[in-house]
Design an enzyme around this catalytic site. Structure first.
Site, PDB file in Angstrom:
ATOM      1  N   ASP A 117      46.568  39.229  41.182  1.00 11.89           N
ATOM      2  CA  ASP A 117      45.784  39.573  42.372  1.00 11.89           C
ATOM      3  C   ASP A 117      46.470  39.104  43.654  1.00 11.89           C
ATOM      4  O   ASP A 117      47.282  38.181  43.636  1.00 11.89           O
ATOM      5  CB  ASP A 117      44.406  38.887  42.322  1.00 11.89           C
ATOM      6  N   HIS A 271      47.615  35.079  40.008  1.00 15.66           N
ATOM      7  CA  HIS A 271      47.767  35.464  41.415  1.00 15.66           C
ATOM      8  C   HIS A 271      49.233  35.614  41.807  1.00 15.66           C
ATOM      9  O   HIS A 271      50.077  34.830  41.380  1.00 15.66           O
ATOM     10  CB  HIS A 271      47.063  34.447  42.332  1.00 15.66           C
TER      11      HIS A 271
HETATM   12 ZN    ZN Z   1      41.739  38.000  45.694  1.00 14.08          ZN
END
Ligand code: ZN
Length: 314
Positions: A117, A271
């Site tokens: 992400d 992430h």
């Molecule tokens: Zn996010």
């Protein structure tokens, strides 16, 4: 003679008076000295009490700040209620017509979907290089970043899945009302289409579908997505790389491996963001541990992937 006596008596009285005056004067000096000596003590006792109460105030403020930071992290970094909600994560059932599901393609295997992400970031190229080295495809839920056209294109060109995470990633705007949500999704869809020539089909809610930020009825948000032809995926394994507490690479590895162990299908939250260097450090170790196993297949999210959803349409 009597006059002399009178004088002597007066002299004596005068001497006594003077002695008394000296005594009184001495007493005043002693009192003054005592007071002067006491003042610093009184001042330091007072200061000490004051400092103590001030330091307590500082402690309280620090605690409040810490709380605020936690809220901020929760809001910004996708940690959401993930930890709590994960146990209850539901695996949605989707009608796929005649498309073979990943389960059907790889019967009896543990399916692992690595998802990144918040990218592109300064680490995207490195992440892509590592994935390439292991011959593994992943999924990137991206946001709008300037001067990152090459990164979006490289993700697509190298066979990874490019999904939408959001245009702004500003929760207060995205989740303000249905229209702002729809605008954010549409803006990102157009943005990615202009760069890659591909229409994105997958979506990840900022903060997950279980986020507590959205003021809009989640069902309305789900409607927006399906109108745009988007299927959303949450996660059922988190690397915890967004906890913001400087998590170590080895911790991330352990989180992912333990999560994969528990599930037949693992959608892993990671992430691709600046400040997430330990994710990049952990990635090759994760891939080494997973790719050496015969019972594990690592796949990008595609139409054949069963959605993992924290919240589903009612
Ligand atoms: Zn996010």
């Amino acid at each position: 003679m009597s006059e002399n006596m009178q004088t002597d008596e007066e002299k004596l009285k005068e001497v006594i008076r003077r002695r008394n005056r000296v005594k009184a004067f001495k007493r005043i000096i002693v009192i003054a000295v005592v007071i002067l000596l006491l003042i610093p003590n009184i001042v330091s006792v007072y200061s000490f009490t004051r400092i103590k109460s001030l330091s307590q105030t500082v402690d309280n403020l620090a605690m409040q700040l810490e709380n605020l930071k936690n809220v901020e992290e929760e809001t910004v970094a996708d940690t959401t209620v993930a930890a709590v909600e994960l146990e209850g994560a539901e695996i949605g059932v989707i009608d796929r017509n005649d498309t073979l599901t990943d389960e059907e393609r790889f019967p009896g295997k543990k399916l692992v979907y690595l998802t990144f992400d918040d990218g592109p970031s300064k680490y995207t190229d490195e992440v892509l290089d590592i994935l390439d080295e292991f011959g593994v495809k992943a999924t990137f839920f991206v946001v709008k970043m300037d001067d990152s056209e090459d990164a979006y294109r490289r993700i697509v060109n190298e066979g990874h899945t490019l999904g939408i995470h959001s245009y702004t990633h500003v929760y207060s705007t995205i989740y303000a009302d249905k229209t702002s949500f729809a605008t954010d999704v549409k803006d990102m869809q157009d943005f990615l289409y202009d760069i890659t020539g591909q229409k994105a089909s997958f979506y990840r809610f900022p903060g997950g579908s279980s986020n507590q930020v959205s003021k809009v009825d989640k069902n309305e948000l789900f409607d927006v997505l399906s109108e745009d032809g988007l299927v959303y995926y949450d996660w059922n394994v988190t690397s915890q790389d967004a906890t913001g507490k400087g998590i170590s690479a080895s911790r991330i590895v352990e989180n992912v491996i333990a999560g994969v162990e528990k599930n037949d299908e693992s959608v892993v939250l990671m992430h691709d963001a600046s400040g997430k260097s330990s994710t990049v450090e952990a990635l090759p170790i994760i891939l080494e541990r997973l790719t050496e196993r015969d019972d594990v297949v690592i796949l990008p999210i595609t139409e054949g992937t069963k959605p993992v959803c924290h919240v589903v349409k009612k």
